[in-house]
Structures are given as C-alpha cells and as structure tokens.
Motif scaffolding. Structure first.
Motif, PDB file in Angstrom:
ATOM      1  N   UNK A  15       0.819  -1.234   0.000  1.00 33.55           N
ATOM      2  CA  UNK A  15       0.000   0.000   0.000  1.00 33.55           C
ATOM      3  C   UNK A  15       0.842   1.267   0.000  1.00 33.55           C
ATOM      4  N   UNK A  16       2.158   1.162  -0.091  1.00 29.05           N
ATOM      5  CA  UNK A  16       3.023   2.336   0.009  1.00 29.05           C
ATOM      6  C   UNK A  16       3.470   2.542   1.450  1.00 29.05           C
ATOM      7  N   UNK A  17       4.307   3.573   1.616  1.00 29.24           N
ATOM      8  CA  UNK A  17       4.999   3.730   2.894  1.00 29.24           C
ATOM      9  C   UNK A  17       4.838   5.141   3.437  1.00 29.24           C
ATOM     10  N   UNK A  18       3.951   5.306   4.413  1.00 28.53           N
ATOM     11  CA  UNK A  18       3.801   6.579   5.110  1.00 28.53           C
ATOM     12  C   UNK A  18       3.724   7.741   4.130  1.00 28.53           C
ATOM     13  N   UNK A  19       4.552   8.746   4.395  1.00 28.19           N
ATOM     14  CA  UNK A  19       4.561   9.936   3.536  1.00 28.19           C
ATOM     15  C   UNK A  19       5.754   9.909   2.588  1.00 28.19           C
ATOM     16  N   UNK A  20       6.271   8.721   2.271  1.00 29.05           N
ATOM     17  CA  UNK A  20       7.471   8.632   1.421  1.00 29.05           C
ATOM     18  C   UNK A  20       7.210   9.309   0.074  1.00 29.05           C
ATOM     19  N   UNK A  21       8.281   9.875  -0.497  1.00 26.58           N
ATOM     20  CA  UNK A  21       8.101  10.595  -1.755  1.00 26.58           C
ATOM     21  C   UNK A  21       7.911   9.639  -2.934  1.00 26.58           C
ATOM     22  N   UNK A  22       8.610   8.506  -2.903  1.00 23.12           N
ATOM     23  CA  UNK A  22       8.569   7.630  -4.075  1.00 23.12           C
ATOM     24  C   UNK A  22       7.258   6.846  -4.164  1.00 23.12           C
ATOM     25  N   UNK A  23       6.755   6.356  -3.041  1.00 23.34           N
ATOM     26  CA  UNK A  23       5.549   5.512  -3.075  1.00 23.34           C
ATOM     27  C   UNK A  23       4.785   5.698  -1.762  1.00 23.34           C
TER      28      UNK A  23
END
Ligand SMILES: [Fe+2]
Ligand SMILES: [Fe+2]
Length: 274
Positions: A78-86
């Motif tokens: 589902x993506x990672x927190x507020x990461x820029x890439x995903x």
C-alpha cells in the motif's frame, strides 16, 4: 488455548515469480501445523502498491492456506507513510482492501483480543493516520478483561518507545503516538511484526516483541548492515495463546531457498532498500 501461525513478507508476483516457490513451501509448512488462524504481516505482494496484478495474484496465493487468514498491509502492498517515491494513499489502501479485507481489524478469541494495524498509514496523509488512532482507541475502549496481541508490518520500535528515528525500518517516532497507549498497556502480551526479514524475540515489559522472518528472501549485509539483534533466516512463527501468556517459536520452512536479495535488488526493486 488456540494457535496462530504468522507468516510475512512473501513478495509475490506473477511478473517476477522469483519468490513464489518459497511461498508454496511456506503454505505446505503452515497447513501441516493446522493453526486456528493465520496472520500475514505484510509485503504479501512484490509491488501491490504499483501493480493490481500483483495484489490479485498474491490474494489467490494466500487462498491456498487451509486456515482462516487475516492480513495487514506492508509498504510494498500500500506504500509507505509519507514517502516521496511511493506514499501510502487512500486509493492504494482501497485497492488492497478489495482483495485482502480490512487493513485495520480486531479478532476476539476466548480471553484474547488480536488487533491488526496498518503501520504504513502511520505518518501518512489523506487522514489515514487518524483512522489508525481511532481504531486503537476503539479496541482499547471495548477491551474488557481480555489480553491483547498486536500484528503490524513494521516493528513498532526497535528497542524502546523513547528511541530516536531508525529510518525505513520501524514506525517513525513522530508517528508512534497512537501506539503508546497499546505498547504500555498492562494487558499487552505480543507485538508481532515483519518487514525486517530477520527473526528476533525480545521483551517489552510483559509483552514479547516478535519479528517474523520472511518467506521470500533474506536481506544481506549490503542492504541491512546491522540486523539489530535479529537472525537472517527464512521462516514463520507459531504463537500459542494460553490464559495469560503467549508462547512464540520460530520455525523453519523446509524446502525454501534462502536466497539473499542484495546482488539482484536493482532488478527487483530499482532504487528501493528492500
Ligand atoms: Fe518485505
Ligand atoms: Fe516491508
């Protein structure tokens, strides 16, 4: 007494099938144990955050387990927190939940409450972090005299609630706030996570911090120079719940190939540390 088998980090994909045979070996091992429940602690998919095909394939692969299953999302799902890439977003979470069921759940067994949390939403935008805080508050409000076990993808912490930022490997301290009430609760007996691809058991007050190894691959010294006290191995965990305690053991997966991802990580995860 009841038993839960925990599996983690299967990184399944029809596009990059490199780890799928290890999952089949894990399924055979889990089914032989015939637990009351299986919990998958995330990264079920190789890249479900970027590919619905991976999510659909992983959901079909998990259905080979005989026992009922609960799943919590990992960064690759589902993506990672507020990461820029995903980053973790509502769209990614909605897609995940269509295949794997709710990312936040409680499962009551006699004397116990098992709580599944979305560690990827902690520190994320889109109101996702608030949903985690609300779920924790509600689970505690209606706990009664049950004991508690918590399942989430990223370790809630490495050593202590007060520690500083450890980057990619645990819930960021700034997002840990809602977890504090759980982690310091006298009824807590187990915090079970994945993500690090190493096996470790340690204590946090009366609770065990259980780091479940992956079924898919090992992370070697190039990508994870410090294994933080964990052992680099593939495996699964069996948690046996008694009246006031949980017995946890780390079990191998016979016939799994303990491949290290470091030499070919750029083929599988360009510019991503795991
Ligand atoms: Fe993983
Ligand atoms: Fe992960």
């Amino acid at each position: 007494m009841f038993s839960v088998v925990q599996v983690s980090d299967s990184h399944l994909s029809p596009r990059v099938p490199r780890f799928n045979a290890n999952w089949e070996a894990a399924v055979a091992a889990v089914n032989r144990l015939s637990p009351d429940l299986v919990v998958h602690t995330g990264d079920a998919t190789l890249d479900g955050a970027g590919s619905e095909e991976d999510i659909a394939f992983a959901a079909r692969s998990l259905a080979a387990l005989s026992a009922p299953i609960r799943v919590v999302p990992g960064n690759h799902d589902v993506g990672d927190g507020a990461s820029r890439s995903q980053p973790a977003t509502r769209d990614r979470l909605t897609q995940y939940e269509r295949y794997f069921g709710p990312a936040l759940w409680t499962e009551d067994q006699p004397g116990w409450r098992l709580i599944g949390l979305n560690s990827q939403a902690m520190g994320a935008g889109d109101g996702l972090g608030h949903a985690v805080a609300d779920a924790i508050a509600e689970a505690l409000r209606t706990l009664g005299d049950r004991r508690m076990a918590v399942f989430l993808h990223k370790p809630a912490l490495i050593e202590a609630l007060e520690e500083g930022d450890v980057g990619y490997w645990a819930v960021p301290p700034a997002a840990r706030g809602p977890l504090a009430a759980l982690l310091t609760h006298p009824a807590l007996r187990l915090v079970a996570s994945g993500h690090l691809h190493v096996a470790r058991l340690s204590a946090l007050g009366p609770a065990t911090l259980a780091w479940c190894p992956a079924t898919a691959f090992l992370v070697g010294e190039k990508l994870l120079p410090n294994a933080m006290g964990g052992v680099r191995q593939l495996g699964l965990m069996r948690h046996v719940f008694r009246d006031d305690s949980v017995e946890t053991e780390i079990l191998p997966i016979p016939e799994a190939d303990a491949v290290e991802i470091d030499p070919f990580v750029d083929e599988i995860y360009p510019a991503d540390p795991s």
